[in-house]
Design an enzyme around this catalytic site. Structure first.
Site, PDB file in Angstrom:
ATOM      1  N   LYS A  19      11.543  19.732-117.822  1.00 12.33           N
ATOM      2  CA  LYS A  19      12.985  19.666-117.547  1.00 12.33           C
ATOM      3  C   LYS A  19      13.310  18.479-116.633  1.00 12.33           C
ATOM      4  CE  LYS A  19      14.920  23.202-115.018  1.00 12.33           C
ATOM      5  NZ  LYS A  19      15.852  22.703-113.988  1.00 12.33           N
ATOM      6  N   ARG A  24      15.832  12.856-116.514  1.00 10.97           N
ATOM      7  CA  ARG A  24      15.715  11.465-116.054  1.00 10.97           C
ATOM      8  C   ARG A  24      15.526  10.515-117.224  1.00 10.97           C
ATOM      9  NH1 ARG A  24      14.189  14.980-112.214  1.00 10.97           N
ATOM     10  NH2 ARG A  24      14.096  14.338-110.012  1.00 10.97           N
ATOM     11  N   GLN A 168      15.956  15.628-105.994  1.00  9.27           N
ATOM     12  CA  GLN A 168      17.290  15.385-106.552  1.00  9.27           C
ATOM     13  C   GLN A 168      18.073  14.430-105.664  1.00  9.27           C
ATOM     14  OE1 GLN A 168      19.075  19.224-107.258  1.00  9.27           O
ATOM     15  NE2 GLN A 168      17.612  19.737-108.871  1.00  9.27           N
ATOM     16  N   ASP A 331       9.467  25.348-107.376  1.00  9.82           N
ATOM     17  CA  ASP A 331       9.951  26.157-108.503  1.00  9.82           C
ATOM     18  C   ASP A 331       8.957  27.250-108.902  1.00  9.82           C
ATOM     19  OD1 ASP A 331      12.299  24.717-108.594  1.00  9.82           O
ATOM     20  OD2 ASP A 331      11.544  23.281-110.054  1.00  9.82           O
ATOM     21  N   LYS A 358      18.858  27.714-104.224  1.00  6.69           N
ATOM     22  CA  LYS A 358      18.587  27.420-105.637  1.00  6.69           C
ATOM     23  C   LYS A 358      19.650  28.124-106.488  1.00  6.69           C
ATOM     24  CE  LYS A 358      15.079  24.773-104.993  1.00  6.69           C
ATOM     25  NZ  LYS A 358      15.238  23.341-105.277  1.00  6.69           N
ATOM     26  N   ARG A 404      14.323  31.424-113.283  1.00 13.28           N
ATOM     27  CA  ARG A 404      12.958  31.621-112.770  1.00 13.28           C
ATOM     28  C   ARG A 404      12.754  33.029-112.199  1.00 13.28           C
ATOM     29  NH1 ARG A 404      11.198  26.573-113.906  1.00 13.28           N
ATOM     30  NH2 ARG A 404      12.542  24.888-113.208  1.00 13.28           N
TER      31      ARG A 404
HETATM   32  C1  S3P Z   1      14.226  19.023-109.327  1.00 15.12           C
HETATM   33  C2  S3P Z   1      13.965  19.082-107.993  1.00 15.12           C
HETATM   34  C3  S3P Z   1      13.890  20.350-107.260  1.00 15.12           C
HETATM   35  C4  S3P Z   1      13.641  21.521-108.194  1.00 15.12           C
HETATM   36  C5  S3P Z   1      14.542  21.490-109.383  1.00 15.12           C
HETATM   37  C6  S3P Z   1      14.359  20.220-110.166  1.00 15.12           C
HETATM   38  C7  S3P Z   1      14.356  17.706-109.944  1.00 15.12           C
HETATM   39  O1  S3P Z   1      15.114  20.554-106.585  1.00 15.12           O
HETATM   40  O2  S3P Z   1      13.784  22.733-107.521  1.00 15.12           O
HETATM   41  O3  S3P Z   1      14.260  22.588-110.227  1.00 15.12           O
HETATM   42  O4  S3P Z   1      14.308  17.607-111.179  1.00 15.12           O
HETATM   43  O5  S3P Z   1      14.504  16.733-109.197  1.00 15.12           O
HETATM   44  P1  S3P Z   1      15.429  19.876-105.149  1.00 15.12           P
HETATM   45  O6  S3P Z   1      15.439  18.402-105.309  1.00 15.12           O
HETATM   46  O7  S3P Z   1      16.785  20.396-104.779  1.00 15.12           O
HETATM   47  O8  S3P Z   1      14.353  20.365-104.249  1.00 15.12           O
END
Ligand code: S3P
Length: 445
Positions: A19, A24, A168, A331, A358, A404
């Site tokens: 995912k 990206r 993120q 995750d 989350k 999840r």
């Molecule tokens: C993700 C980063 C994580 C993760 C999310 C996907 C990503 O979140 O929990 O499921 O694709 O960059 P955070 O950046 O908020 O930690």
């Protein structure tokens, strides 16, 4: 959904594409120089990644379904020409919202990002702040979506030290940096996070570098820098299987004696493989073969077997998860809580307050569900502790609309005595629509 306990799990599963990488890859392919067509294979089947494609479409990007499972995306350059006519709906997907906000901050138009009730309740100040520093105007509702992004072009290049360990937020700043003048730098001051953005930008030809340096008394802090102008070139990209989806099968196999499950083509980027280290530390039988790198990401075949003696830690302190490991397994923490109920000595998770913001409050959700199953659980502000070697009994479980949580509860139900009922099972589609079908295909009762 009713779930019966499993006798064992045996077989081979190919989980859908990752995912995080899919979001990206789609965005970066859309930014390749005008006219370049990228072909993405094994793009995630998740609702979240579909939301990213819908938003790109609303931004004038051409996305085509090609033969097999391939997606073809026409690049239109880092400056998008098409202001969206309506608010961009990111659905349940935090990654879509936070990454696109960075991209939209550097455009010469105004756009609005919104999402479902869960996404509109999640913290966005963490991206608003750096984007304001870069010169965009971003309006939120008290730090939450909808976000109105008044783009500015070019943005100011900044050095930004992340106040939370979040891939993120890092990626949001890097995407904004594509339209900034000069060198944008992100300091991962709270620990390293998944580096898919850096790897994919590099694959598509951007000048991105990560250096490990001392920072405020901490050694080996990643400093990620991006130089403009950036000329992204279209590329073909084969997306590795999602280790965060594979995690539920790996944990189930480790938990049920006599199980033997192989997970094909699973992504093994070291910023994501903390799960495998934790499983091994807790005594699980985990092996990886056929390792190779393609499209900038490691992948391989993962095999997990469940042995009769049950799970027991193989080293001191293995029962406590905390510190910089947390971002790597963020995750996987819900399913690791389930695993913890069967490990000798239990499991304590600390430094994981991020779980509270989350798709739902994952600490509260797991505490509630595990207690319903008869587990002994202690709740902390930044994590939880579960007592080990506790028999679980079937119960009424609830996903709280979180994919999840739904999948972690399903695995818990497989090892419980008697039937369980899971409310909100359909949430799995957010990351893994095939979850129940694939799980049934390897479950013996
Ligand atoms: C993700 C980063 C994580 C993760 C999310 C996907 C990503 O979140 O929990 O499921 O694709 O960059 P955070 O950046 O908020 O930690």
């Amino acid at each position: 959904m009713r779930i019966q306990p499993a006798r064992k799990l045996r077989g081979r599963v190919r989980v859908p594409g990752d995912k995080s990488i899919s979001h990206r890859a789609a965005i970066i392919a859309a930014l390749a120089a005008t006219g370049g067509r990228s072909r993405l294979t094994n793009y995630a089947t998740s609702a979240d990644c579909a939301a990213t494609l819908t938003c790109l479409d609303a931004l004038g990007v051409t996305v085509r379904r090609a033969a097999g499972d391939a997606l073809e995306i026409e690049g239109s350059g880092v400056r998008l020409s098409h202001a969206p006519r309506a608010p961009l709906d990111c659905g349940n997907s935090g990654t879509t919202m936070r990454l696109l906000a960075g991209l939209l901050a550097g455009q010469s138009f105004t756009s609005t990002l919104t999402g479902d009730a869960s996404l509109r309740s999640r913290p966005m100040r963490r991206i608003v702040e750096p984007l304001l520093l870069m010169g965009a105007r971003v309006m939120s509702e008290g730090g939450r979506a909808p976000l109105r992004v008044e783009g500015r072009s070019p943005l100011n290049a900044i050095r930004y030290a992340l106040p939370v360990a979040s891939a993120q937020v890092k990626s949001c700043v890097l995407f904004a940096g594509l339209n900034a003048g000069g060198r944008t730098e992100v300091v991962e001051a709270r620990g390293a996070t998944r580096d898919h953005t850096e790897r994919l930008l590099t694959l598509f030809g951007a000048d991105v570098h990560t250096e490990l340096k001392d920072y405020e008394g901490r050694p080996a802090v990643p400093f990620v820098s991006l130089e403009t102008p950036v000329g992204l070139r279209a590329r073909d990209c084969n997306i590795a299987g999602d280790i965060s989806s594979a995690a539920f099968f790996a944990a189930a196999a480790a938990l049920v004696p006599g199980s033997d499950v192989t997970l094909a083509e699973v992504g093994l980027n070291p910023t994501r493989t903390g799960l495998l280290d934790v499983l091994r530390r807790l005594g699980a039988d985990v092996s990886v073969t056929d390792e190779r790198t393609e499209s900038g990401e490691e992948r391989g075949e993962l095999r997990v077997r469940g042995h009769d003696g049950g799970l027991a830690p193989v080293s001191a302190n293995a029962n406590v998860l905390g510190g910089e490991l947390i971002a790597n397994v963020i995750d996987e923490l819900p399913i690791l809580c389930v695993l913890g109920t069967q490990v000798e000595g239990g499991l304590e998770i600390r430094d994981a307050a991020e779980l509270r913001v989350k798709e739902t409050d994952r600490i509260a959700a797991m505490v509630k569900n595990l207690r319903a199953l008869g587990a002994e659980v202690e709740e902390y502000a930044d994590g939880l502790g579960v007592r080990g070697r506790t028999p679980l009994r079937g119960a009424r479980l609830e996903s709280f609309g979180d994919h999840r949580i739904a999948m972690a509860c399903t695995v818990a139900a497989l090892i419980a005595e008697g039937e369980s009922e899971l409310e909100g099972a359909e949430a799995v589609a957010v990351s893994f629509p095939e979850f129940f079908t694939l799980l049934e295909s390897v479950t013996e009762r």
